[in-house]
Design an enzyme around this catalytic site. Structure first.
Site, PDB file in Angstrom:
ATOM      1  N   GLU A 168       0.842  -1.199   0.000  1.00  0.00           N
ATOM      2  CA  GLU A 168       0.000   0.000   0.000  1.00  0.00           C
ATOM      3  C   GLU A 168       0.881   1.255   0.000  1.00  0.00           C
ATOM      4  O   GLU A 168       0.651   2.197  -0.765  1.00  0.00           O
ATOM      5  CB  GLU A 168      -0.910  -0.025   1.229  1.00  0.00           C
ATOM      6  N   GLY A 197      -8.609   5.530   6.841  1.00  0.00           N
ATOM      7  CA  GLY A 197      -9.470   5.478   8.008  1.00  0.00           C
ATOM      8  C   GLY A 197      -8.880   4.567   9.077  1.00  0.00           C
ATOM      9  O   GLY A 197      -9.008   4.821  10.268  1.00  0.00           O
ATOM     10  N   ALA A 198      -8.232   3.466   8.635  1.00  0.00           N
ATOM     11  CA  ALA A 198      -7.748   2.480   9.606  1.00  0.00           C
ATOM     12  C   ALA A 198      -6.236   2.296   9.606  1.00  0.00           C
ATOM     13  O   ALA A 198      -5.708   1.665  10.509  1.00  0.00           O
ATOM     14  CB  ALA A 198      -8.437   1.136   9.358  1.00  0.00           C
ATOM     15  N   SER A 199      -5.542   2.789   8.586  1.00  0.00           N
ATOM     16  CA  SER A 199      -4.073   2.716   8.646  1.00  0.00           C
ATOM     17  C   SER A 199      -3.474   3.921   7.942  1.00  0.00           C
ATOM     18  O   SER A 199      -4.167   4.657   7.229  1.00  0.00           O
ATOM     19  CB  SER A 199      -3.555   1.409   8.041  1.00  0.00           C
ATOM     20  N   THR A 200      -2.185   4.115   8.181  1.00  0.00           N
ATOM     21  CA  THR A 200      -1.499   5.247   7.550  1.00  0.00           C
ATOM     22  C   THR A 200      -0.128   4.781   7.076  1.00  0.00           C
ATOM     23  O   THR A 200       0.490   3.918   7.711  1.00  0.00           O
ATOM     24  CB  THR A 200      -1.419   6.446   8.520  1.00  0.00           C
ATOM     25  N   GLN A 201       0.321   5.330   5.946  1.00  0.00           N
ATOM     26  CA  GLN A 201       1.591   4.913   5.360  1.00  0.00           C
ATOM     27  C   GLN A 201       2.541   6.088   5.172  1.00  0.00           C
ATOM     28  O   GLN A 201       2.096   7.200   4.850  1.00  0.00           O
ATOM     29  CB  GLN A 201       1.379   4.280   3.975  1.00  0.00           C
TER      30      GLN A 201
HETATM   31  N1  LIG Z   1     -14.031  15.179   5.166  1.00  0.00           N
HETATM   32  C1  LIG Z   1     -13.988  14.177   4.330  1.00  0.00           C
HETATM   33  N2  LIG Z   1     -13.575  13.008   4.806  1.00  0.00           N
HETATM   34  C2  LIG Z   1     -13.538  11.978   3.960  1.00  0.00           C
HETATM   35  C3  LIG Z   1     -13.910  12.080   2.593  1.00  0.00           C
HETATM   36  N3  LIG Z   1     -13.746  10.878   2.012  1.00  0.00           N
HETATM   37  C4  LIG Z   1     -13.288  10.066   2.980  1.00  0.00           C
HETATM   38  N4  LIG Z   1     -13.176  10.731   4.150  1.00  0.00           N
HETATM   39  C5  LIG Z   1     -12.716  10.216   5.441  1.00  0.00           C
HETATM   40  O1  LIG Z   1     -11.297  10.236   5.429  1.00  0.00           O
HETATM   41  C6  LIG Z   1     -10.778   9.054   6.040  1.00  0.00           C
HETATM   42  C7  LIG Z   1      -9.882   8.365   5.093  1.00  0.00           C
HETATM   43  O2  LIG Z   1     -10.593   8.052   3.958  1.00  0.00           O
HETATM   44  P1  LIG Z   1      -9.927   7.114   2.881  1.00  0.00           P
HETATM   45  O3  LIG Z   1      -8.615   7.640   2.508  1.00  0.00           O
HETATM   46  O4  LIG Z   1     -10.922   6.844   1.830  1.00  0.00           O
HETATM   47  O5  LIG Z   1      -9.672   5.807   3.799  1.00  0.00           O
HETATM   48  P2  LIG Z   1      -9.854   4.285   3.429  1.00  0.00           P
HETATM   49  O6  LIG Z   1      -9.126   4.034   2.157  1.00  0.00           O
HETATM   50  O7  LIG Z   1     -11.276   3.920   3.446  1.00  0.00           O
HETATM   51  O8  LIG Z   1      -9.124   3.600   4.654  1.00  0.00           O
HETATM   52  P3  LIG Z   1      -7.813   2.679   4.704  1.00  0.00           P
HETATM   53  O9  LIG Z   1      -8.254   1.289   4.395  1.00  0.00           O
HETATM   54  O10 LIG Z   1      -7.306   2.829   6.087  1.00  0.00           O
HETATM   55  O11 LIG Z   1      -6.865   3.231   3.690  1.00  0.00           O
HETATM   56  C8  LIG Z   1     -11.988   8.272   6.503  1.00  0.00           C
HETATM   57  O12 LIG Z   1     -12.206   8.626   7.835  1.00  0.00           O
HETATM   58  C9  LIG Z   1     -13.119   8.785   5.643  1.00  0.00           C
HETATM   59  O13 LIG Z   1     -14.351   8.713   6.333  1.00  0.00           O
HETATM   60  C10 LIG Z   1     -14.342  13.347   2.138  1.00  0.00           C
HETATM   61  O14 LIG Z   1     -14.684  13.531   0.974  1.00  0.00           O
HETATM   62  N5  LIG Z   1     -14.366  14.365   3.060  1.00  0.00           N
HETATM   63 CA   LIG Z   2      -6.893   4.052   1.629  1.00  0.00          CA
END
Ligand SMILES: Nc1nc2c(ncn2[C@@H]2O[C@H](COP(=O)(O)OP(=O)(O)OP(=O)(O)O)[C@@H](O)[C@H]2O)c(=O)[nH]1
Ligand SMILES: [Ca+2]
EC number: 3.6.1.5
Length: 491
Positions: A168, A197-201
């Site tokens: 990732e 939302g659940a991990s960071t890289q």
């Molecule tokens: N404010 C805002 N938050 C968002 C938006 N889209 C996603 N998020 C939030 O931002 C965070 C990261 O979103 P993503 O990068 O899509 O995360 P993910 O790919 O689902 O999660 P991972 O599996 O950990 O990578 C989550 O808490 C989402 O609820 C947006 O358009 N606006």
């Molecule tokens: Ca992601």
């Protein structure tokens, strides 16, 4: 006495005709043989099954140029409605169904004649990693349902799997540097910071990275003839949603009925359930012994105190390496510029803090003032934004600043090297493009052999050379063959 035109002899006429035919044939062959095929495109589809939601991306590239010079670009993206596929652990078929709408749109977006050869991939990240840790049977069922649904579409389905944290991070780095054209040109690369939302890289090339100190953080690539030794690490549970749960867990250790949370605005009040808060494996071990069923989550809006709470989710005390970020994870010295995307961008964009010229101190001041703003005022100022997103920006902004500075060791100086980005040249920043480029072998290990001349230049050179040769032949015949010289003819 009439002088006969020496050009009107049968020999000159035949040579001229043959010469013209030869030139026309030569140029025609050159043009046809090397003519670029009509711009036809090929396609690839990647589903990013993240913890919070799934997104679909269609990529497009010129058909005759895959493997070397063609640019791959994002043609279309679709946000799947509802939550991430890991949230369907109890109803796996619904995980499959949730993808239908975006997939049906993809069928329309990709030309029909390309459907069967268009690869389709699904990669799942931290949400499914956590579900797999918690209940691997449930995660298998979700994958089965998702695979069944995807096989029903006319594309070339290549499988659904969980990406490792390393993949990732590394593919996010490839995407950013590919889109910036840094790889092909062998330029200094930019690091990649992804906050999910659940991990960071975190991924970057550091000249001072001794792989032997922590081999598990190393990914090596040979791309376009250049070797890259990439440092990458993925922190499971340190995406912003799970980090918030961890911060709440620290504040509810004793199972209180009410908490006054400095990371939420003054006047904020929400009833929350202990069972929901402690459902995640990132916090379940910390569940208080005898909590009430619910607790009142109220806000105090204090940035400095919020930072103190956030710091508690990191372990800064143990480090078995020469240097660490946090949680006993090795990290070499930071180097160069960084692209920070996903939630880094969503949050900093909302807070108007994406401008790279904003000093870190100003970022902190603005956050402090934002967090201190009463909740009813915030709601009034942003009537169109979902209340859940809105309530969390103070925490998320504080978490981002703390992760970057205390966690990754960015200083006031190096913070200026971070660019908060959503997309580059029309394609979203994220791991999906790098993943597809890798699986389709679209980035060659060696620099491609480019023809020395572009097509138009090549055709011009062939034409001019043929004409010169022709003139040369005629001139030599004229000069050296007696029959071509001007001679008086007696009638
Ligand atoms: N404010 C805002 N938050 C968002 C938006 N889209 C996603 N998020 C939030 O931002 C965070 C990261 O979103 P993503 O990068 O899509 O995360 P993910 O790919 O689902 O999660 P991972 O599996 O950990 O990578 C989550 O808490 C989402 O609820 C947006 O358009 N606006
Ligand atoms: Ca992601």
């Amino acid at each position: 006495m009439k002088e006969k035109n020496p050009w009107h002899t049968p020999a000159t006429i035949i040579i001229t005709v043959i010469g013209v035919i030869a030139i026309v044939a030569l140029v025609t062959v050159a043009v046809l043989q090397n003519r670029p095929v009509l711009q036809k495109y090929k396609y690839g589809i990647v589903l990013d099954a993240g913890s919070s939601h799934t997104a679909l991306y269609i990529y497009e590239w010129p058909a005759e140029k895959d493997n070397n010079t063609g640019r791959v670009e994002q043609k279309y993206s679709c946000k799947v409605k509802g939550k991430g596929i890991s949230s369907y652990a109890n109803t796996p078929e619904k995980a499959g169904e949730s993808l239908n709408e975006c997939m049906q749109e993809s069928v329309k977006q990709v030309p029909k004649e390309r459907h069967h050869e268009t690869p389709l991939y699904l990669g799942a990240t931290a949400g499914m990693r956590l579900l797999n840790l918690e209940n691997s049977l449930a995660s298998d069922k979700v994958f089965q349902a998702v695979e069944k649904a995807l096989q029903g579409f006319p594309f070339s389905f290549q499988g659904a799997r969980i990406l490792s944290g390393q993949e990732e991070g590394a593919f996010g780095w490839v995407t950013v540097n590919y889109l910036d054209d840094r790889l092909k040109q062998g330029l200094e690369t930019t690091g990649a910071l992804d906050l999910g939302g659940a991990s960071t890289q975190i991924s970057f090339v550091s000249d001072n990275y001794d792989i032997s100190e922590s081999p598990s953080n190393s990914v090596t690539f040979r791309l376009y003839g250049n070797d890259y030794n990439l440092y990458t690490h993925s922190f499971l549970c340190y995406g912003k949603d799970q980090a918030l749960l961890m911060a709440l867990a620290h504040q509810t250790k004793s199972g209180p009925k009410t908490i006054v949370d400095p990371c939420f605005h003054p006047g904020y009040l929400e009833q929350k359930q202990y069972s929901v808060l402690y459902d995640s494996p990132c916090v379940s071990a910390r569940k208080p012994q005898n909590p009430t069923t619910t607790f009142s989550h109220t806000g105090a809006g204090n940035f400095t105190q919020c930072q103190d709470v956030v710091k508690k989710v990191f372990n800064f005390t143990s480090c078995q390496y020469s240097r660490c970020s946090f949680n006993d994870v090795f990290q070499p010295p930071l180097q160069g510029t960084y692209g920070a995307f996903s939630a880094y961008y969503f949050v900093m964009d909302f807070l108007n803090l994406t401008d790279a010229s904003t000093p870190l101190e100003t970022v902190k001041q603005k956050l402090a003032s934002y967090c201190a703003t009463p909740w009813n005022q915030i709601v009034q100022q942003h009537p169109t934004i979902k209340v859940k997103y809105l309530s969390e920006y103070c925490f998320s902004g504080t978490y981002i600043v703390t992760l970057l500075t205390e966690g990754y060791n960015f200083t006031s100086e190096s913070y200026a090297n971070i660019n908060f980005i959503k997309e580059i040249k029309g394609s979203d920043a994220g791991w999906t493009l790098g993943y597809m480029l890798n699986l389709t072998n679209m980035i060659p290990a060696e620099a491609p052999d480019l023809p020395p001349l572009p097509h138009a230049g090549y055709v011009s050179v062939v034409t001019i050379t043929a004409l010169l040769l022709f003139v040369l032949v005629i001139l030599s015949l004229f000069c050296f063959c007696p029959g071509f010289k001007k001679q008086p003819h007696i009638v």
